[in-house]
Every structure is written in C-alpha cells, then in structure tokens.
Design a protein around this motif. Structure first.
Motif, PDB file in Angstrom:
ATOM      1  N   ARG A   1       0.826  -1.212   0.000  1.00 56.38           N
ATOM      2  CA  ARG A   1       0.000   0.000   0.000  1.00 56.38           C
ATOM      3  C   ARG A   1       0.859   1.261   0.000  1.00 56.38           C
ATOM      4  NH1 ARG A   1      -3.050  -2.891   3.911  1.00 56.38           N
ATOM      5  NH2 ARG A   1      -2.182  -1.611   5.595  1.00 56.38           N
ATOM      6  N   GLY A   2       2.039   1.193   0.592  1.00 57.33           N
ATOM      7  CA  GLY A   2       2.887   2.365   0.686  1.00 57.33           C
ATOM      8  C   GLY A   2       3.741   2.641  -0.540  1.00 57.33           C
ATOM      9  N   LEU A   3       3.722   1.756  -1.525  1.00 60.00           N
ATOM     10  CA  LEU A   3       4.554   1.940  -2.714  1.00 60.00           C
ATOM     11  C   LEU A   3       3.908   2.910  -3.694  1.00 60.00           C
ATOM     12  CD1 LEU A   3       5.544  -1.783  -3.397  1.00 60.00           C
ATOM     13  CD2 LEU A   3       7.048   0.012  -2.510  1.00 60.00           C
ATOM     14  N   ASP A   4       4.759   3.581  -4.480  1.00 59.84           N
ATOM     15  CA  ASP A   4       4.238   4.417  -5.558  1.00 59.84           C
ATOM     16  C   ASP A   4       3.910   3.528  -6.763  1.00 59.84           C
ATOM     17  OD1 ASP A   4       6.688   3.760  -6.659  1.00 59.84           O
ATOM     18  OD2 ASP A   4       7.551   5.764  -6.434  1.00 59.84           O
ATOM     19  N   GLY A   5       3.471   4.145  -7.855  1.00 58.89           N
ATOM     20  CA  GLY A   5       3.054   3.378  -9.019  1.00 58.89           C
ATOM     21  C   GLY A   5       4.134   2.466  -9.576  1.00 58.89           C
ATOM     22  N   PRO A   6       5.337   2.994  -9.884  1.00 62.07           N
ATOM     23  CA  PRO A   6       6.400   2.116 -10.382  1.00 62.07           C
ATOM     24  C   PRO A   6       6.802   1.035  -9.378  1.00 62.07           C
ATOM     25  CG  PRO A   6       6.899   4.410 -10.881  1.00 62.07           C
ATOM     26  CD  PRO A   6       5.710   4.419  -9.969  1.00 62.07           C
ATOM     27  N   GLY A   7       6.782   1.386  -8.091  1.00 63.84           N
ATOM     28  CA  GLY A   7       7.121   0.398  -7.070  1.00 63.84           C
ATOM     29  C   GLY A   7       6.113  -0.734  -7.032  1.00 63.84           C
ATOM     30  N   ARG A   8       4.830  -0.391  -7.136  1.00 64.64           N
ATOM     31  CA  ARG A   8       3.796  -1.430  -7.168  1.00 64.64           C
ATOM     32  C   ARG A   8       3.941  -2.310  -8.403  1.00 64.64           C
ATOM     33  NH1 ARG A   8      -2.069   0.685  -4.875  1.00 64.64           N
ATOM     34  NH2 ARG A   8      -1.310   1.403  -2.836  1.00 64.64           N
ATOM     35  N   ALA A   9       4.264  -1.702  -9.536  1.00 62.26           N
ATOM     36  CA  ALA A   9       4.408  -2.480 -10.764  1.00 62.26           C
ATOM     37  C   ALA A   9       5.533  -3.508 -10.619  1.00 62.26           C
ATOM     38  CB  ALA A   9       4.672  -1.551 -11.946  1.00 62.26           C
ATOM     39  N   ARG A  10       6.657  -3.102 -10.035  1.00 59.32           N
ATOM     40  CA  ARG A  10       7.771  -4.047  -9.866  1.00 59.32           C
ATOM     41  C   ARG A  10       7.453  -5.092  -8.823  1.00 59.32           C
ATOM     42  NH1 ARG A  10      12.797  -4.190  -7.296  1.00 59.32           N
ATOM     43  NH2 ARG A  10      12.722  -2.063  -6.520  1.00 59.32           N
ATOM     44  N   PHE A  11       6.764  -4.679  -7.762  1.00 57.46           N
ATOM     45  CA  PHE A  11       6.344  -5.622  -6.732  1.00 57.46           C
ATOM     46  C   PHE A  11       5.456  -6.701  -7.351  1.00 57.46           C
ATOM     47  CE2 PHE A  11       3.762  -7.257  -3.321  1.00 57.46           C
ATOM     48  CZ  PHE A  11       4.536  -7.186  -2.176  1.00 57.46           C
ATOM     49  N   GLU A  12       4.482  -6.277  -8.142  1.00 56.85           N
ATOM     50  CA  GLU A  12       3.559  -7.223  -8.778  1.00 56.85           C
ATOM     51  C   GLU A  12       4.308  -8.146  -9.740  1.00 56.85           C
ATOM     52  OE1 GLU A  12       0.436  -5.045 -10.624  1.00 56.85           O
ATOM     53  OE2 GLU A  12      -0.274  -4.140  -8.748  1.00 56.85           O
ATOM     54  N   ARG A  13       5.262  -7.586 -10.477  1.00 59.74           N
ATOM     55  CA  ARG A  13       6.046  -8.387 -11.403  1.00 59.74           C
ATOM     56  C   ARG A  13       6.826  -9.475 -10.670  1.00 59.74           C
ATOM     57  NH1 ARG A  13      11.540  -5.977 -13.406  1.00 59.74           N
ATOM     58  NH2 ARG A  13      11.992  -6.777 -11.306  1.00 59.74           N
ATOM     59  N   ASP A  14       7.510  -9.078  -9.573  1.00 57.18           N
ATOM     60  CA  ASP A  14       8.304 -10.048  -8.826  1.00 57.18           C
ATOM     61  C   ASP A  14       7.411 -11.110  -8.195  1.00 57.18           C
ATOM     62  OD1 ASP A  14      10.506  -8.615  -9.542  1.00 57.18           O
ATOM     63  OD2 ASP A  14      10.854  -7.706  -7.570  1.00 57.18           O
ATOM     64  N   LEU A  15       6.268 -10.701  -7.697  1.00 53.09           N
ATOM     65  CA  LEU A  15       5.330 -11.648  -7.100  1.00 53.09           C
ATOM     66  C   LEU A  15       4.879 -12.662  -8.140  1.00 53.09           C
ATOM     67  CD1 LEU A  15       2.423 -10.854  -4.700  1.00 53.09           C
ATOM     68  CD2 LEU A  15       1.939 -12.103  -6.784  1.00 53.09           C
ATOM     69  N   ARG A  16       4.540 -12.172  -9.337  1.00 54.28           N
ATOM     70  CA  ARG A  16       4.078 -13.072 -10.394  1.00 54.28           C
ATOM     71  C   ARG A  16       5.164 -14.058 -10.792  1.00 54.28           C
ATOM     72  NH1 ARG A  16       0.185 -12.984 -14.650  1.00 54.28           N
ATOM     73  NH2 ARG A  16       0.131 -15.146 -15.363  1.00 54.28           N
ATOM     74  N   TRP A  17       6.388 -13.572 -10.939  1.00 51.45           N
ATOM     75  CA  TRP A  17       7.488 -14.461 -11.309  1.00 51.45           C
ATOM     76  C   TRP A  17       7.735 -15.512 -10.232  1.00 51.45           C
ATOM     77  CZ3 TRP A  17      11.539 -10.318 -13.198  1.00 51.45           C
ATOM     78  CH2 TRP A  17      11.133  -9.840 -14.456  1.00 51.45           C
ATOM     79  N   PHE A  18       7.709 -15.069  -8.973  1.00 57.20           N
ATOM     80  CA  PHE A  18       7.967 -16.018  -7.889  1.00 57.20           C
ATOM     81  C   PHE A  18       6.920 -17.132  -7.875  1.00 57.20           C
ATOM     82  CE2 PHE A  18       7.289 -17.540  -3.568  1.00 57.20           C
ATOM     83  CZ  PHE A  18       8.568 -17.953  -3.223  1.00 57.20           C
ATOM     84  N   LEU A  19       5.665 -16.776  -7.970  1.00 61.01           N
ATOM     85  CA  LEU A  19       4.612 -17.784  -7.914  1.00 61.01           C
ATOM     86  C   LEU A  19       4.628 -18.685  -9.142  1.00 61.01           C
ATOM     87  CD1 LEU A  19       1.656 -15.718  -6.417  1.00 61.01           C
ATOM     88  CD2 LEU A  19       3.091 -17.412  -5.266  1.00 61.01           C
ATOM     89  N   ASP A  20       5.076 -18.170 -10.256  1.00 59.29           N
ATOM     90  CA  ASP A  20       5.175 -19.000 -11.452  1.00 59.29           C
ATOM     91  C   ASP A  20       6.261 -20.052 -11.311  1.00 59.29           C
ATOM     92  OD1 ASP A  20       4.513 -19.478 -14.375  1.00 59.29           O
ATOM     93  OD2 ASP A  20       6.649 -18.984 -14.552  1.00 59.29           O
ATOM     94  N   GLU A  21       7.303 -19.744 -10.556  1.00 59.48           N
ATOM     95  CA  GLU A  21       8.458 -20.633 -10.441  1.00 59.48           C
ATOM     96  C   GLU A  21       8.493 -21.419  -9.138  1.00 59.48           C
ATOM     97  OE1 GLU A  21      11.780 -18.050 -11.145  1.00 59.48           O
ATOM     98  OE2 GLU A  21      11.032 -17.429 -13.119  1.00 59.48           O
ATOM     99  N   HIS A  22       7.523 -21.162  -8.246  1.00 62.43           N
ATOM    100  CA  HIS A  22       7.452 -21.880  -6.969  1.00 62.43           C
ATOM    101  C   HIS A  22       6.002 -22.316  -6.756  1.00 62.43           C
ATOM    102  CE1 HIS A  22      11.002 -19.305  -6.649  1.00 62.43           C
ATOM    103  NE2 HIS A  22      11.490 -20.177  -5.798  1.00 62.43           N
ATOM    104  N   PRO A  23       5.674 -23.551  -7.071  1.00 60.58           N
ATOM    105  CA  PRO A  23       4.284 -24.004  -6.940  1.00 60.58           C
ATOM    106  C   PRO A  23       3.801 -23.950  -5.491  1.00 60.58           C
ATOM    107  CG  PRO A  23       5.769 -25.863  -7.310  1.00 60.58           C
ATOM    108  CD  PRO A  23       6.577 -24.619  -7.532  1.00 60.58           C
ATOM    109  N   VAL A  24       2.571 -23.472  -5.312  1.00 68.40           N
ATOM    110  CA  VAL A  24       1.941 -23.424  -3.988  1.00 68.40           C
ATOM    111  C   VAL A  24       0.881 -24.521  -3.950  1.00 68.40           C
ATOM    112  CG1 VAL A  24       0.674 -22.020  -2.331  1.00 68.40           C
ATOM    113  CG2 VAL A  24       2.339 -20.942  -3.866  1.00 68.40           C
ATOM    114  N   GLU A  25       1.024 -25.444  -3.010  1.00 69.55           N
ATOM    115  CA  GLU A  25       0.150 -26.611  -2.952  1.00 69.55           C
ATOM    116  C   GLU A  25      -0.490 -26.730  -1.577  1.00 69.55           C
ATOM    117  OE1 GLU A  25       2.613 -29.933  -3.942  1.00 69.55           O
ATOM    118  OE2 GLU A  25       3.478 -28.952  -5.708  1.00 69.55           O
TER     119      GLU A  25
END
Length: 298
Positions: free
Chosen positions: A81-105
């Motif tokens: 919530r405290g991130l600016d627009g570019p910060g949120r975009a990178r946060f979302e990108r890293d989150l997406r990459w992590f979940l794509d490469e680490h299965p949650v079961e």
C-alpha cells in the motif's frame, strides 16, 4: 528479481547463431540437408535451455497479476500500500514471477485460494524489492498446512511450528499463520517473511545466519553483531522474541520479521542491527516509503 533486457536477448541470439554455425560445420560432410538440420537443432536447443525462462518472464510481466491478487495486496499488505506506481508495478512483477516458479500446494484439505497465493508471493516480493538482482532458490514448492505441526510434520493442535524450510525440499507454512502475519504486522510475527529469510540464508551454503549475498568482507562484523544481539535476547534486553536466541539462522529470520514489521522500533532500540539489515536489503522501511533505496556502503 532480474528481468532480461533486449540487449541480453540479442547477445543470446548471437551465441545461438554461433552454436548453430558450429553444428552446421561439423555436419558439412552430410550435405546441405544435414547442415540445416544440425544448425536448426542446435539453435532450438540453445533457445530452450537459455531463453525459455527470461522470455516467459517477459510474457508474465506484460500480462500482470489478476485483479483478485491486487485486491488482496491492497487490503492485507501494508508494504504494498505504501509503494508508488512504479514500485507497485515491480512488486507485482516479482510476485508473479515467484509464484510462477514456486508451486503453492495445499495439504490436508487446504484449498489454495487467490488470497493465499498473493500473501505467499508478497513475502518474496518484499525481501527482494531493494535488490533487483537477487533471486530466491528456484524449484522449491510451498506447502500450505491447515494449521501448526510437530517435528514429524503432522498437523497437531498447539503444534510447535507454523512454518519450516525443509533442507533442499519444500517450504511448509501453516495457512492461518500466513493470514495472521499480514493482518497484524505490528506484532512482528510473519511466518512467510521468516521462512523466506531462511531461503536467503540457505544460499550461503546452509542456514547459518550468513546469507551468500552478504559481502565477504562483512561476514566477521556481521557474525559479531548478531552474536552480541543474541546475548541481549538471552538477557532479556532485546525487543526481539526469545526464539531469536535459538541459533544464528533463527536470529536472522526473526530479525527480518522485525525489520519489516516494526522498523521504527527496531531502529530506535537496535540501531546497529537495523543499519546492517537496511544495507543488506537495500531498503529503509523506518526512514520513508516502503522500498526506499539504501546504499550498501552507507
């Protein structure tokens, strides 16, 4: 987490072409058909081995995260919530990459919802936010248990563990503890940050409280600092909970929870420890907006 640049793709393309030419030359005795087949096969193998992951990351970054994940982040994750627009975009990108490469079961009837996926991925995105080149170990599955568990990894009411990193195997997290850690950040108990801190630690050759990414020349000073801080925990003179005195690895993981959960209090009570963690993570959560950069040398 590292994104591949167009220049990198060009370099890999040249390398792939060179490999294809070499393969073609070796097959020259078989005629043009053999040359073409060998060259195409070599180029395809190179692309599959080297470019598959970065190209997949590029596609995922373009797609972004589902709206349901973003809603969870806004509602539950103070850091986001405290991130600016570019910060949120990178946060979302890293989150997406992590979940794509680490299965949650889910285990024991746990249903892996969008909420749980987003809360698990948020832990990785926070730890990596100040160091874009860092990566957590790939291929580790994240297992969500219904509740706490014992040393035999069986769920037990009042079990000793809410999370555990199992050698080179999976990361186990108790579902309810995952939720509670984000909903009450001021209590500095976040099992996701704790266990993912162990993953950073394991990159140093085993959980010993000295992550690989720590500069070699800083290891002695870091160990002296954490051992002095562990002694403060033992004597009851620390704001960190008693489990931090278990060993150096647990101290590091607990300190990470406080660094992101109660940064201002940690800076006030333990300024040297806070400064070391700020330099290590490249973040200053007590001094400004989340993700604020900090010089590793300052």
């Amino acid at each position: 987490m590292r994104a591949i640049a167009r220049a990198d793709i060009a370099v890999h393309g040249v390398c792939g072409a060179g490999l294809a030419l070499c393969a073609g030359a070796l097959a020259a005795g078989g005629g043009y058909a053999a040359i073409w087949t060998a060259s195409a096969a070599a180029a395809a193998l190179y692309a599959a081995a080297v470019l598959r992951r970065p190209l997949r990351r590029m596609r995922l970054a373009r797609e972004g995260i589902p709206a349901s994940w973003r809603e969870v982040l806004i509602r539950e994750v103070r850091f986001y919530r405290g991130l600016d627009g570019p910060g949120r975009a990178r946060f979302e990108r890293d989150l997406r990459w992590f979940l794509d490469e680490h299965p949650v079961e889910g285990v024991g009837g746990v249903r892996v919802t969008d909420e749980l996926r987003a809360l698990v991925g948020a832990g990785a995105a926070i730890l990596l936010h100040g160091q874009p080149e860092w990566e957590l170990p790939r291929g580790r599955a994240i297992l969500l248990y219904p509740g706490s568990f014992g040393e035999d990894f069986r769920c037990t009411p009042g079990g000793a563990f809410d999370g555990q990193t199992v050698g080179q195997g999976p990361v186990i997290l108790a579902r309810d503890a995952v939720r509670e850690g984000w909903r009450r950040p001021g209590e500095s108990s976040n099992v996701v940050l704790h266990e993912f801190a162990h993953l950073l630690d394991e990159k140093g050759g085993g959980p010993n409280g000295v992550p690989r990414t720590l500069a070699r020349g800083a290891v002695g000073e870091w160990l002296a600092l954490i051992r002095a801080e562990m002694e403060r925990v033992v004597r009851g003179r620390s704001m960190l909970r008693p489990y931090a005195a278990e060993n150096e690895a647990e101290f590091f993981a607990v300190a990470v929870e406080y660094f992101f959960g109660q940064p201002r209090r940690l800076r006030g009570r333990h300024p040297e420890l806070y400064g070391a963690l700020a330099r290590f993570f490249g973040q200053d959560p007590a001094g400004g907006p989340p993700g604020r950069a900090v010089s590793r040398g300052g």
